[in-house]
Design an enzyme around this catalytic site. Structure first.
Site, PDB file in Angstrom:
ATOM      1  N   GLU A 152      79.818   3.294  11.668  1.00  0.00           N
ATOM      2  CA  GLU A 152      79.936   1.907  11.249  1.00  0.00           C
ATOM      3  C   GLU A 152      81.310   1.603  10.652  1.00  0.00           C
ATOM      4  O   GLU A 152      81.755   0.457  10.662  1.00  0.00           O
ATOM      5  CB  GLU A 152      78.833   1.578  10.237  1.00  0.00           C
ATOM      6  N   HIS A 175      69.518  26.197  20.205  1.00  0.00           N
ATOM      7  CA  HIS A 175      68.557  26.373  21.295  1.00  0.00           C
ATOM      8  C   HIS A 175      68.268  25.075  22.037  1.00  0.00           C
ATOM      9  O   HIS A 175      67.413  25.067  22.929  1.00  0.00           O
ATOM     10  CB  HIS A 175      67.254  26.957  20.744  1.00  0.00           C
ATOM     11  N   LYS A 205      71.726  -9.547  13.812  1.00  0.00           N
ATOM     12  CA  LYS A 205      70.953 -10.124  12.719  1.00  0.00           C
ATOM     13  C   LYS A 205      70.747 -11.624  12.936  1.00  0.00           C
ATOM     14  O   LYS A 205      69.654 -12.150  12.713  1.00  0.00           O
ATOM     15  CB  LYS A 205      71.658  -9.869  11.383  1.00  0.00           C
TER      16      LYS A 205
END
Length: 433
Positions: free
Chosen positions: A287, A308, A423
């Protein structure tokens, strides 16, 4: 300093092809020098309070009674928030908990940063609300997800405690200026702690946003800040850039992107207690730097688990990643490995007489060397131990490294303009439902 930063395997002089050439490294370091000078001016003038917060103690003293109340009267604490309002506290809490619950007798903290209704249903079925506290964190006081979480839970707490006792179990943290959350807290008579409006969410881990949950969990908040202060002091000590780890890290990250086309950065701690550090780092790095087509993509991994699951890609996939290993020397620590082997079986004889700590540390060292042998730039943070001072130092290191990197890239690390688009659209869609 509570850690050693070793970046030799990021440089061409040690790594060979795939590493950063010394000339470019020195050029990037020169840029770090002017960046640190500007940061010092901003710190001294009060424009960057996240660099000043490590030296403060009054806020910690003032909330001791609140901390004691929660520790004495609650078995569980729900922490509502999202992004930096949650990830910092969650990262610090890793020192005080495990997959099996709290390790020092404190309340069990639940960091609820999403709005999945199923998760809320399951959580409430497992809690005794009469022994549960609630902390609500939103810098702006109007974060849709956090306010929605609070509004959904508030009637449950009101029913349990009533108007007179609600303030004993619910605390709000937000900016000290008019906003919906602060107004609601005032109307309900709740304690409202101030979040400095000049410290963005991803830089507030060492404020009460991160430290109130940490203190409730029994951690030493002063030690967390002490560790961070040592990093700040070193950065502004006047030492050469080669001796300031945050500057070295920023120079390498930007230099590798410039010279080698490195587009991703993998952070890989080898301790379960540091697993959530990667989540916090991902937001901090992404960000702060992902602007104007610039920045690199952070990837969270955990050793030895992701040896793994991801290491194949790292070693044999695109050569576009830088790696950060974080571990401490755990040799000789932990349970001894059972040496009872089937008769005539020698394939596991290398484990005979070793401990779990031996295997953990050797795995980290072997992975680092394997990455380097395959031309992958890799650095390590070797920790003296894993405690509050070390974690405070690490978090401040990464905040400084991020801000210096942003300066070298020419972007503002403190805003997130693109996020606001989503938003605005979400608010419009909710109105149209």
């Amino acid at each position: 300093m509570s850690y050693t930063h070793d970046a030799e395997f990021c440089l061409a002089s040690t790594l060979g092809e795939g590493g950063l050439e010394q000339k470019i490294f020195e050029e990037q370091l020169q840029g770090c020098k002017s960046s640190l000078a500007r940061l010092k001016d901003d710190k001294d003038s009060g424009r960057l309070p996240f660099l000043m917060i490590p030296s403060e103690r009054d806020d910690l003293v003032s909330c001791q009674a609140l901390v004691s109340s929660y520790r004495e009267n609650c078995d569980d604490i729900i922490v509502l928030g999202t992004g930096g309002s949650s990830l910092g506290g969650r990262t610090l809490y890793g020192l005080a908990t495990s997959a099996f619950g709290p390790i020092n007798g404190g309340p069990h903290l639940h960091f609820i940063d999403n709005i999945d209704p199923h998760s809320f249903d399951v959580l409430l079925k497992h809690l005794d609300i009469s022994r549960t506290g609630l902390i609500v964190v939103s810098k702006s006081g109007s974060t849709a997800e956090t306010v929605s979480q609070f509004m959904a839970l508030l009637p449950i707490f009101q029913k349990e405690y009533g108007a007179d006792k609600l303030s004993e179990r619910v605390t709000v943290i937000t900016e000290p200026r008019p906003n919906p959350l602060r107004k609601l807290a005032r109307d309900l008579g709740l304690e409202c702690l101030d979040q400095n409006p000049l410290i963005g969410g991803r830089f507030c881990i060492l404020t009460l946003v991160g430290l109130l949950p940490a203190m409730i969990a029994g951690l030493d908040a002063a030690a967390l800040r002490d560790g961070a202060q040592k990093v700040v002091d070193q950065a502004f000590s006047g030492a050469s850039m080669e001796d300031i780890p945050a500057a070295v890290g920023a120079a390498i990250a930007t230099g590798l992107q410039r010279q080698r086309g490195i587009r991703q950065t993998v952070i890989m701690p080898y301790e379960d207690r540091l697993a959530d550090l990667g989540l916090w780092y991902n937001q901090l790095w992404a960000e702060s730097l992902g602007k104007e087509g610039k920045g690199t993509t952070p990837i969270r991994a955990l050793g030895t688990v992701d040896q793994h699951s991801q290491l194949q890609l790292y070693l044999d996939g695109p050569q576009d990643k830088m790696f950060t290993m974080i571990y401490h020397d755990a040799k000789g620590m932990g349970l001894p490995v059972d040496t009872v082997l089937p008769k005539g079986e020698d394939s596991l004889s290398y484990l005979r007489g070793r401990t779990l700590g031996d295997l953990l540390t050797v795995s980290a060292e072997a992975t680092m060397q394997t990455l380097a042998k395959n031309g992958r730039p890799v650095r390590k943070f070797l920790l003296d131990k894993i405690d509050e001072e070390t974690l405070g130092a690490l978090t401040m290191h990464f905040m400084l490294e991020t801000v210096i990197t942003a300066d070298l890239l020419g972007v503002n690390p403190y805003d997130q303009p693109a996020v606001e688009q989503g938003k605005v659209l979400a608010r419009r869609m909710l109105k149209d439902l």
